[in-house]
Design an enzyme around this catalytic site. Structure first.
Site, short mmCIF file in Angstrom:
data_model
loop_
_atom_site.label_atom_id
_atom_site.label_comp_id
_atom_site.label_asym_id
_atom_site.label_seq_id
_atom_site.Cartn_x
_atom_site.Cartn_y
_atom_site.Cartn_z
N TRP A 103 0.83 -1.21 0.00
CA TRP A 103 0.00 0.00 0.00
C TRP A 103 0.85 1.25 0.00
CZ3 TRP A 103 -4.40 -1.03 -1.88
CH2 TRP A 103 -5.04 -2.23 -1.59
N ASP A 172 -1.55 6.40 6.58
CA ASP A 172 -2.59 5.51 6.07
C ASP A 172 -2.86 4.49 7.17
OD1 ASP A 172 -4.15 3.59 4.88
OD2 ASP A 172 -2.80 3.19 3.20
N LYS A 196 -11.96 -2.22 6.96
CA LYS A 196 -11.19 -3.16 7.78
C LYS A 196 -11.56 -3.02 9.25
CE LYS A 196 -8.28 -3.43 4.01
NZ LYS A 196 -7.59 -2.56 3.06
C1 LIG Z 1 -7.05 -1.98 2.07
C2 LIG Z 1 -6.03 -0.91 2.17
C3 LIG Z 1 -5.97 0.15 1.26
C4 LIG Z 1 -6.91 0.26 0.08
O1 LIG Z 1 -8.13 0.72 0.48
P1 LIG Z 1 -9.30 1.03 -0.58
O2 LIG Z 1 -10.35 1.61 0.32
O3 LIG Z 1 -9.68 -0.27 -1.20
O4 LIG Z 1 -8.80 1.99 -1.57
C5 LIG Z 1 -5.02 1.12 1.45
N1 LIG Z 1 -4.14 1.05 2.47
C6 LIG Z 1 -4.16 0.03 3.36
C7 LIG Z 1 -3.17 0.01 4.47
C8 LIG Z 1 -5.10 -0.97 3.23
O5 LIG Z 1 -5.12 -1.99 4.11
#
Ligand SMILES: *Cc1c(COP(=O)(O)O)cnc(C)c1O
Length: 361
Positions: A103, A172, A196
């Site tokens: 990511w 993030d 998540k």
């Molecule tokens: C799942 C995830 C993403 C992507 O998220 P989307 O909402 O599908 O764009 C980005 N960063 C991390 C750390 C993730 O676990």
């Protein structure tokens, strides 16, 4: 409720049962309105209460001061990879990034596409991202330092945010927000796709410090500007109402049922220790992340062979233990044990792992 499985999906992921039950009870007639939450105006007082309640709960849980704004955006965490540099990187400045996995690599790719000045100051690519880098130098004139607090695919996590001096952190936190207390103050912005640890897919939570809003340039599209959403309490256009409502219920569950982030952390640590502790002692399962970098949320592991991994995942599924396949890019196994996963699910998994190792070891 006998049909519900132990759900270790990486995302979209399990939601707390009381949240789903409340949503079910309220679904046809939201608070005596005679309408579903899916059917009411986002500008109605009823929905305003929903969004304001979610904002207050999130700020309370993170002990965020009045200088932080909560935004509910669309386009997933992936859109933030681009929105962050579009908004927070003024001309003449450089943004710094730490690359800890898939990511983070994607976030860096977006600033590359935008052609904006950036520097990767540390990376764990040399060992396939199985650890969190320790040595890095942050230039004190950088616009921000971006890091990925939990690496969902590689199973590593920052135990504390990087130290950046006066440089605002951007994080993030898609896969570990609210899994434990953390100090939001050195952060200019944190973002998390909800699917998540916060709720269903369809909404991305952004917390932005007010001084960061001053950086937003006027020459980027309206919907891509943080100021647009901050000025309108996330109601500039139609927001994902159901998703925001469910995030609100999850936040209520963390506050009122779990008892806040200190209790959440304790529960998450116990779950992780049960799983890692057994794995390390087993001589059969092998954790893929360095011990000092292990994630509380995504436990990645291998079995002695790929055939055994296939068999493990398939037999687990038959035993109501779902979502244990590793990400398609890395293979192996992964148990995502986000906030909503109870200790009883982790215990069931450990029992199954013991039995599987006994039969196949
Ligand atoms: C799942 C995830 C993403 C992507 O998220 P989307 O909402 O599908 O764009 C980005 N960063 C991390 C750390 C993730 O676990």
């Amino acid at each position: 409720m006998s049909a519900r499985i132990h759900n270790f999906n990486p995302g979209p992921a399990a939601l707390p049962l009381p949240v789903l039950e409340q949503a079910q009870v309220e679904f046809l007639d939201f608070k005596g309105s005679g309408m579903s939450i899916a059917e009411i105006s986002h500008r109605s007082p009823l929905f305003e209460e929903v969004i304001n309640d979610a904002v207050s709960r999130l700020k309370r849980l993170l002990k965020a001061g009045d200088n932080f704004r909560v935004l509910f955006l669309q386009g997933g965490a992936s859109t933030q990879f681009a929105m962050v540099p579009m908004n927070l990187l003024p001309a003449g400045k450089v943004a710094e990034y730490i690359n800890t996995g898939t990511w983070a690599t994607k976030a860096i790719k977006e600033i590359e596409i935008l052609g904006k000045p950036h520097k990767v100051i540390a990376s764990s690519a040399d060992r396939d991202f199985c650890y969190i880098p320790k040595g890095y130098d942050v230039s004190q004139d950088a616009a921000y330092l971006h890091y990925t607090s939990n690496n969902t695919i590689k199973g590593t996590q920052w135990s504390a945010p990087p130290v950046s001096g006066n440089v605002p952190l951007v994080s993030d936190m898609s896969s570990d927000i609210l899994c434990k207390p953390f100090d939001i103050n050195p952060h200019g912005l944190v973002y998390a796709g909800a699917q998540k640890n916060l709720g269903p897919a369809g909404v991305t939570v952004v917390m932005i410090r007010e001084d960061m809003l001053d950086r937003t340039p006027k020459d980027i599209p309206t919907m891509m500007r943080y100021t647009t959403h901050a000025e309108k309490n996330s109601l500039y256009n139609t927001p994902p109402c159901i998703a925001i409502y469910l995030v609100g219920l999850v936040l209520k569950w963390i506050e009122e049922t779990i008892g806040g982030l200190d209790s959440m952390e304790k529960r998450n640590q116990q779950k992780a220790e049960a799983l890692y502790g057994y794995m390390d002692a087993s001589g059969f399962y092998r954790g893929t992340a360095d011990k000092d970098s292990r994630s509380l949320m995504n436990v990645t592991f291998r079995l002695p062979s790929e055939d055994l991994e296939k068999k493990f995942i398939s037999e687990a599924t038959k035993n109501s233990l779902g979502g244990l396949k590793g990400h398609r890019s890395v293979g192996g196994c992964r148990a995502s044990i986000y906030n909503a996963i109870g200790p009883e699910s982790v215990n069931s998994l450990v029992e199954f792992m013991k039995e599987f190792a006994r039969k196949n070891g």
